[in-house]
Design an enzyme around this catalytic site. Structure first.
Site, PDB file in Angstrom:
ATOM      1  N   LYS A   1       2.635   4.734 -11.978  1.00 46.26           N
ATOM      2  CA  LYS A   1       1.245   4.277 -12.041  1.00 46.26           C
ATOM      3  C   LYS A   1       0.361   5.397 -12.566  1.00 46.26           C
ATOM      4  CE  LYS A   1      -2.151   1.623  -9.375  1.00 46.26           C
ATOM      5  NZ  LYS A   1      -2.405   0.960  -8.076  1.00 46.26           N
TER       6      LYS A   1
ATOM      7  N   ASN B   1     -14.069   2.955  -3.754  1.00 46.84           N
ATOM      8  CA  ASN B   1     -13.419   3.186  -2.463  1.00 46.84           C
ATOM      9  C   ASN B   1     -13.065   4.660  -2.316  1.00 46.84           C
ATOM     10  OD1 ASN B   1     -10.226   3.742  -2.346  1.00 46.84           O
ATOM     11  ND2 ASN B   1     -10.695   2.629  -4.251  1.00 46.84           N
TER      12      ASN B   1
ATOM     13  N   ASN C   1      -5.059   3.008 -12.593  1.00 51.25           N
ATOM     14  CA  ASN C   1      -5.588   3.152 -11.248  1.00 51.25           C
ATOM     15  C   ASN C   1      -7.104   3.316 -11.368  1.00 51.25           C
ATOM     16  OD1 ASN C   1      -5.882   3.626  -8.435  1.00 51.25           O
ATOM     17  ND2 ASN C   1      -3.936   4.720  -8.365  1.00 51.25           N
ATOM     18  N   THR C   2      -7.766   3.547 -10.272  1.00 50.55           N
ATOM     19  CA  THR C   2      -9.229   3.589 -10.276  1.00 50.55           C
ATOM     20  C   THR C   2      -9.789   4.807 -11.001  1.00 50.55           C
ATOM     21  OG1 THR C   2      -9.122   4.605  -8.088  1.00 50.55           O
ATOM     22  CG2 THR C   2      -9.487   2.228  -8.189  1.00 50.55           C
TER      23      THR C   2
ATOM     24  N   LYS D   1       0.862  -1.175   0.000  1.00 55.80           N
ATOM     25  CA  LYS D   1       0.000   0.000   0.000  1.00 55.80           C
ATOM     26  C   LYS D   1       0.899   1.226   0.000  1.00 55.80           C
ATOM     27  CE  LYS D   1      -4.197   1.819   2.107  1.00 55.80           C
ATOM     28  NZ  LYS D   1      -5.135   1.788   3.257  1.00 55.80           N
TER      29      LYS D   1
ATOM     30  N   ASN E   1       2.966   6.396  -7.097  1.00 51.93           N
ATOM     31  CA  ASN E   1       1.527   6.626  -7.189  1.00 51.93           C
ATOM     32  C   ASN E   1       1.277   8.036  -7.721  1.00 51.93           C
ATOM     33  OD1 ASN E   1      -1.200   7.040  -6.768  1.00 51.93           O
ATOM     34  ND2 ASN E   1      -1.257   5.954  -4.825  1.00 51.93           N
ATOM     35  N   PHE E   2       1.112   8.111  -9.039  1.00 56.47           N
ATOM     36  CA  PHE E   2       0.767   9.370  -9.700  1.00 56.47           C
ATOM     37  C   PHE E   2      -0.714   9.371 -10.088  1.00 56.47           C
ATOM     38  CE2 PHE E   2       5.370   9.454 -11.291  1.00 56.47           C
ATOM     39  CZ  PHE E   2       5.756  10.421 -10.389  1.00 56.47           C
ATOM     40  N   SER E   3      -1.538   8.615  -9.365  1.00 57.69           N
ATOM     41  CA  SER E   3      -2.848   8.335  -9.930  1.00 57.69           C
ATOM     42  C   SER E   3      -4.001   8.198  -8.955  1.00 57.69           C
ATOM     43  CB  SER E   3      -2.761   7.037 -10.743  1.00 57.69           C
ATOM     44  OG  SER E   3      -2.095   6.023 -10.003  1.00 57.69           O
ATOM     45  N   CYS E   4      -3.757   8.246  -7.650  1.00 61.30           N
ATOM     46  CA  CYS E   4      -4.871   8.143  -6.708  1.00 61.30           C
ATOM     47  C   CYS E   4      -5.859   9.276  -6.992  1.00 61.30           C
ATOM     48  CB  CYS E   4      -4.359   8.232  -5.274  1.00 61.30           C
ATOM     49  SG  CYS E   4      -5.658   7.993  -4.041  1.00 61.30           S
TER      50      CYS E   4
END
Length: 430
Positions: free
Chosen positions: A232, A132, A259-260, A96, A191-194
């Site tokens: 990402k 989420n 990502n989402t 995570k 994480n470039f995408s949350c």
């Protein structure tokens, strides 16, 4: 050959003889029995005669027993669950997402909402969508780093990838990378995408949606990192190939996508409140599960085509993500150029043991097509995508060809006796 002697000893019968005994390409052993009273056929499967397709992959120098990777999220949130993933046989685990200051991360409950096929809300409908509003890890960085180190000590030959995210601060990124690498992780996913949480702090998708900002941050990261770096990507952008190209050109070794997808799961028509509902309120979140699979395939296809056109044979990697619950789902991503396939929501719904089913089903697919390795079919389906204009041209040419074939006889002298029925059919219009 123990099974062969077993067959010769066990298969006996009065007035019987054996007229066929052989092994086909698939490893099936066929034995035909002929006798005065009846003729039957007994087929025996010699599993040892067939070599299982090889699922192992090597990606950016990282050797994995199979292409299935735990995606960043709840399935990689602590030592216990990541250990479980390795024990069940996952090819790699991505933690995570961690950052320097976990104290700024405060999650709420409930933080998930589901979409079911048919009447939403029915407990009987299949889950096809999952939203989420969960943030990155809320555990102290020191704790996560200690657990990374412990996992690498206990599983030195397994691939552990740290997902990291920071604010728009060069020094912070450099410190985080240095501390994470000291644990012995094999690679880093950025994480470039949350899509939700902290865009005001220039984190996650706020960077991935701004190519100028992305280029600068990737420059900081790749100047510091000494292990492979995957970027990402967010699907919440007009053209996902643009940030993917920037990330690769700025030194990243791989792309993870997608990502989402930003979403609102729905409104409760009894209470009039949105879901997931926290004290009567909600916020848009990230959408995943089976419903996003076709969207993810399109984005991965776009990125793979770009990588092939822009970078040719360079050793860049692509990790496909989105709605994977079967080996067939994974095969589709690989056929579109993915080296690995990540799973998060699927694990949350079905458990870590799903990897065995994924591996078995993927091997079944490979056996069906006589593929012996992942590389045998990676990217094979990319060649069948084209423009709509080209589709029109191809169909018009095919129609003309079919018309020419069905044109029939030019003259009565062309009729023949042997081909009379076929020649008649060639001149029928319906």
């Amino acid at each position: 050959m123990a099974s062969m002697s077993f067959l010769s000893n066990q298969i006996t019968g009065k007035n019987s003889s054996w007229v066929e005994f052989g092994t086909s390409r698939s490893g099936r052993v066929g034995i035909e029995r002929c006798g005065a009273a009846r003729v039957g056929r007994l087929r025996v499967f010699a599993s040892e005669a067939r070599t299982q397709p090889d699922l192992s992959v090597t990606v950016n120098g990282l050797k994995m027993p199979n292409p299935f990777v735990i995606a960043s999220g709840p399935p990689g949130t602590n030592y216990t669950v990541m250990k479980k993933a390795f024990d069940e046989g996952w090819g790699a685990v991505i933690s995570k997402t961690v950052s320097l200051d976990a104290a700024k991360v405060v999650n709420v409950t409930p933080r998930y909402a589901r979409l079911r096929a048919g009447a939403n809300g029915s407990a009987k409908g299949q889950i096809i969508g999952w939203e989420n509003i969960e943030l990155i890890s809320d555990r102290p960085l020191e704790t996560m780093l200690k657990e990374f180190k412990q996992l690498k000590e206990e599983y030195p030959d397994r691939i552990l990838i740290a997902s990291i995210m920071e604010e728009y601060d060069k020094a912070a990124w450099e410190e985080l990378i240095d501390r994470v690498e000291q644990t012995g992780v094999d690679a880093i996913e950025i994480n470039f995408s949350c899509p939700h949480g902290m865009p005001e702090r220039k984190m996650g998708a706020a960077v991935g949606q701004d190519c100028a900002l992305l280029e600068e941050v990737c420059g900081w990261i790749n100047a510091k990192a000494t292990v492979p770096v995957w970027a990402k990507m967010t699907p919440n952008i007009t053209d996902i190939t643009q940030p993917a190209k920037v990330a690769l050109s700025s030194g990243c070794e791989g792309i993870s996508a997608i990502n989402t997808i930003m979403s609102v799961m729905g409104i409760n028509l009894s209470t009039l409140h949105p879901e997931p509902c926290v004290e009567g309120y909600s916020t848009p979140g990230g959408y995943s599960a089976k419903a996003v699979h076709p969207i993810a395939l399109a984005k991965v296809m776009n990125i793979a085509q770009m990588m092939k056109a822009e970078y040719g044979g360079k050793d860049y990697s692509l990790s496909g993500i989105g709605g994977v619950e079967t080996g067939g789902d994974a095969a589709e991503f690989i056929l579109l150029g993915s080296n690995t396939v990540q799973v998060c929501t699927g694990v949350m719904m079905h458990g870590y043991g799903i990897v065995k089913k994924l591996c078995s089903e993927l091997q079944d697919f490979m056996t069906m097509h006589n593929f012996s390795s992942i590389e045998d079919f990676r990217g094979v389906s990319l060649q069948y995508f084209t423009t709509h204009t080209d589709l029109v041209r191809r169909q018009q040419a095919a129609i003309q060809q079919r018309k020419a074939i069905r044109k029939g006889l030019q003259s009565d002298k062309d009729w023949t006796g042997d081909g009379f029925v076929h020649e008649t059919e060639s001149m029928v219009s319906n």
